[in-house]
Motif scaffolding. Structure first.
Motif, PDB file in Angstrom:
ATOM      1  N   THR A 399      40.840  44.917  36.832  1.00  0.00           N
ATOM      2  CA  THR A 399      41.055  43.471  36.746  1.00  0.00           C
ATOM      3  C   THR A 399      41.444  43.125  35.321  1.00  0.00           C
ATOM      4  O   THR A 399      41.362  43.969  34.407  1.00  0.00           O
ATOM      5  N   ALA A 400      41.845  41.882  35.113  1.00  0.00           N
ATOM      6  CA  ALA A 400      42.206  41.444  33.765  1.00  0.00           C
ATOM      7  C   ALA A 400      41.024  41.584  32.806  1.00  0.00           C
ATOM      8  O   ALA A 400      41.187  42.026  31.655  1.00  0.00           O
ATOM      9  N   ALA A 401      39.830  41.227  33.279  1.00  0.00           N
ATOM     10  CA  ALA A 401      38.648  41.325  32.419  1.00  0.00           C
ATOM     11  C   ALA A 401      38.349  42.777  32.070  1.00  0.00           C
ATOM     12  O   ALA A 401      38.043  43.105  30.914  1.00  0.00           O
ATOM     13  N   GLU A 402      38.462  43.664  33.056  1.00  0.00           N
ATOM     14  CA  GLU A 402      38.207  45.082  32.805  1.00  0.00           C
ATOM     15  C   GLU A 402      39.250  45.667  31.862  1.00  0.00           C
ATOM     16  O   GLU A 402      38.929  46.480  30.991  1.00  0.00           O
ATOM     17  N   LEU A 403      40.497  45.250  32.036  1.00  0.00           N
ATOM     18  CA  LEU A 403      41.542  45.733  31.132  1.00  0.00           C
ATOM     19  C   LEU A 403      41.309  45.225  29.716  1.00  0.00           C
ATOM     20  O   LEU A 403      41.512  45.958  28.741  1.00  0.00           O
ATOM     21  N   GLY A 404      40.878  43.965  29.590  1.00  0.00           N
ATOM     22  CA  GLY A 404      40.588  43.428  28.263  1.00  0.00           C
ATOM     23  C   GLY A 404      39.535  44.253  27.543  1.00  0.00           C
ATOM     24  O   GLY A 404      39.661  44.534  26.340  1.00  0.00           O
ATOM     25  N   PRO A 422      60.128  36.698  37.373  1.00  0.00           N
ATOM     26  CA  PRO A 422      59.152  35.836  38.065  1.00  0.00           C
ATOM     27  C   PRO A 422      58.180  36.602  38.950  1.00  0.00           C
ATOM     28  O   PRO A 422      57.032  36.190  39.099  1.00  0.00           O
ATOM     29  N   ARG A 423      58.610  37.717  39.508  1.00  0.00           N
ATOM     30  CA  ARG A 423      57.732  38.436  40.439  1.00  0.00           C
ATOM     31  C   ARG A 423      56.502  39.012  39.748  1.00  0.00           C
ATOM     32  O   ARG A 423      55.406  39.066  40.337  1.00  0.00           O
ATOM     33  N   TYR A 424      56.655  39.453  38.487  1.00  0.00           N
ATOM     34  CA  TYR A 424      55.551  40.130  37.802  1.00  0.00           C
ATOM     35  C   TYR A 424      55.027  39.371  36.580  1.00  0.00           C
ATOM     36  O   TYR A 424      54.084  39.839  35.939  1.00  0.00           O
ATOM     37  N   ALA A 425      55.592  38.229  36.262  1.00  0.00           N
ATOM     38  CA  ALA A 425      55.172  37.485  35.072  1.00  0.00           C
ATOM     39  C   ALA A 425      53.724  37.030  35.163  1.00  0.00           C
ATOM     40  O   ALA A 425      53.062  36.831  34.139  1.00  0.00           O
ATOM     41  N   ASP A 426      53.204  36.864  36.375  1.00  0.00           N
ATOM     42  CA  ASP A 426      51.828  36.406  36.555  1.00  0.00           C
ATOM     43  C   ASP A 426      50.864  37.547  36.851  1.00  0.00           C
ATOM     44  O   ASP A 426      49.700  37.295  37.193  1.00  0.00           O
ATOM     45  N   ASP A 427      51.312  38.796  36.744  1.00  0.00           N
ATOM     46  CA  ASP A 427      50.408  39.920  36.971  1.00  0.00           C
ATOM     47  C   ASP A 427      49.265  39.853  35.961  1.00  0.00           C
ATOM     48  O   ASP A 427      49.480  39.770  34.747  1.00  0.00           O
ATOM     49  N   GLU A 428      48.033  39.892  36.426  1.00  0.00           N
ATOM     50  CA  GLU A 428      46.893  39.677  35.536  1.00  0.00           C
ATOM     51  C   GLU A 428      46.770  40.761  34.480  1.00  0.00           C
ATOM     52  O   GLU A 428      46.338  40.504  33.344  1.00  0.00           O
ATOM     53  N   ARG A 429      47.156  41.986  34.791  1.00  0.00           N
ATOM     54  CA  ARG A 429      47.091  43.043  33.794  1.00  0.00           C
ATOM     55  C   ARG A 429      48.158  42.850  32.722  1.00  0.00           C
ATOM     56  O   ARG A 429      47.905  43.073  31.538  1.00  0.00           O
ATOM     57  N   TYR A 430      49.345  42.426  33.135  1.00  0.00           N
ATOM     58  CA  TYR A 430      50.395  42.143  32.161  1.00  0.00           C
ATOM     59  C   TYR A 430      49.983  41.000  31.236  1.00  0.00           C
ATOM     60  O   TYR A 430      50.164  41.087  30.013  1.00  0.00           O
ATOM     61  N   LEU A 431      49.392  39.957  31.792  1.00  0.00           N
ATOM     62  CA  LEU A 431      48.960  38.825  30.976  1.00  0.00           C
ATOM     63  C   LEU A 431      47.850  39.230  30.013  1.00  0.00           C
ATOM     64  O   LEU A 431      47.827  38.787  28.857  1.00  0.00           O
TER      65      LEU A 431
END
Length: 457
Positions: A399-404, A422-431
């Motif tokens: 998850t984003a938290a785990e990646l952080g 647009p397809r991947y701009a909101d991917d939580e790991r990318y963000l």
């Protein structure tokens, strides 16, 4: 003229197209890098059976049989391009032989020879003859199925019914969309008065039911990228097949000239493509490679047309000239297909760049997660990098938290991804990555992007 005219038995003329196909299939076979679809094939063929079952439970069940057939080639060793593509080369060679033999049976030796050579020289067939995917093998089985249908119509026997049903089932298990050949066959059998072929097709359908049930559940992950073809795609199809408009004019023009002469071949060449495009207006299933199994029929139709057109014009001279003209018109495309960048992705150069620039302590992140499988065929540089996509032993991505948390203290991360649109701009790991590290220059290797993210100091 009957729906399935009978000619003499197959002769040695089928050997020449097979030899040409073998030569073209092997020509610079290892020069283009494997691309992402081939990477999946290679990795699936190398997996343990337990890991393969887990993969197929989520995706790619429609390719399960092909992955199993590819496994012996994974044991050959050496650079991956040649061993993983060998099965397709063999299938392409067999299909060229079959086209010529079938053409001789249906319309005579000149038609068979021309059809087999046209098939061996057709760029789309050559392209997938040098790819570690199932499409060349599907085409070879389509030739076999059509041969068995012709035999069944001529003189039905119980064994021919069984063999024909088995070939259709094999066709579907190699690629489910290839069952679009069945309507063409059934119409041909109906016209020839052999309605018993319906029973064989029904038996094949029963054998395919488990695959259909599983594939329906995986469709969203498998072919989400397909779109309904419009007039642009319809107009582009001849060039997709032949490589250029002049070559398409020769191939499709000769096919049109031969279209009314042997209905079973016409149905084979036309019905799957038309049905695929029509169905795609409701549920997209069309891609040129998904109807590759119709190309042997198209090439044979062109051979029949050439034989009919040139039969009163010294065929010993004019037929070789017609084939030579097609070879000249397709030569540029044939060379381009075999360049190092002749595939949609250049995974080999991507791995080389990463190997040259990675440092101890670097990490790698795949967005989306399936790109880990897409690039792993050239696995050496990735084996030295810590993969942030999954926690060790975890089946699901972080998850984003785990990646952080995993990024704490990390100085450099390589992002492997498609274009972040647009397809991947909101991917939580990318963000999460973008929030903590700064992107550097992005390099492209076909459709795959490599970006180094570093921490601001």
């Amino acid at each position: 003229m009957s729906a399935l005219p009978r000619a003499g038995r197959p002769a040695l003329v089928a050997i020449l197209p097979a030899l040409v196909a073998a030569v073209l299939g092997g020509w610079r076979l290892g020069v283009p890098s494997l691309w992402r679809d081939e990477s999946v094939s290679a990795m699936a063929a190398r997996m343990s059976l337990a890991d393969l079952r887990r993969l197929l439970a989520d995706i790619d069940t429609v390719h399960a049989l092909y992955y199993v057939l590819l496994r012996p080639f994974a044991a050959l060793g050496g650079p991956p391009e040649v061993p993983f593509r060998l099965l397709s080369v063999v299938a392409f060679t067999a299909a060229a032989f079959g086209v010529a033999a079938l053409g001789q049976r249906l319309a005579g030796p000149v038609a068979g020879l021309c059809g087999g050579l046209f098939y061996a020289l057709t760029p789309i067939a050559d392209r997938y003859a040098q790819e570690a995917r199932s499409y060349a093998l599907v085409s070879a089985v389509a030739v076999l199925s059509t041969w068995l249908l012709v035999r069944l119509v001529e003189r039905p026997t119980p064994w021919l019914h069984v063999g024909y049903a088995a070939s259709l089932a094999l066709l579907g298990w190699l690629h489910l969309y290839a069952v679009l050949l069945v309507p063409a066959h059934l119409v041909a059998a109906w016209l020839a008065g052999r309605r018993s072929a319906l029973l064989s097709a029904a038996g094949a359908g029963v054998a395919l039911l488990p695959l259909v049930a599983i594939a329906a559940g995986q469709r969203g992950a498998q072919v989400f990228w397909l779109q309904a073809p419009g007039l642009k795609e319809v107009a582009a199809f001849p060039v997709e097949v032949a490589g250029s408009w002049p070559a398409a004019a020769v191939l499709f023009g000769l096919a049109l000239w031969g279209a009314w002469r042997v209905p079973v071949v016409t149905l084979w060449a036309v019905v799957p493509v038309v049905l695929s495009m029509a169905i795609s207006q409701v549920q997209p299933i069309y891609h040129p490679r998904y109807v590759l199994f119709a190309v042997p029929g198209l090439a044979l139709l062109a051979g029949i047309g050439a034989a009919a057109l040139l039969r009163h014009r010294r065929p010993a001279v004019t037929v070789p000239l017609a084939v030579l003209a097609f070879a000249v018109l397709t030569y540029g495309t044939q060379v381009a297909l075999r360049e190092p960048n002749g595939r949609p992705d250049d995974l080999r150069s991507l791995a080389a760049a990463l190997a040259a620039e990675e440092r101890p302590g670097d990490r790698v992140l795949f967005v989306p997660q399936r790109y880990r499988l897409f690039v792993a065929v050239y696995g050496e540089p990735y084996e030295r990098l810590v993969d942030l996509t999954h926690a060790p032993g975890a089946a699901e991505p972080r998850t984003a938290a785990e990646l952080g948390q995993a990024l704490a203290g990390v100085e450099r991360v390589w992002l492997v991804s498609p274009r972040i649109g647009p397809r991947y701009a909101d991917d939580e790991r990318y963000l999460a990555l973008k929030k903590r590290l700064k992107p550097g220059r992005t390099r492209t290797f076909g459709s795959i992007h490599l970006t180094l993210y570093t921490r601001d100091n």
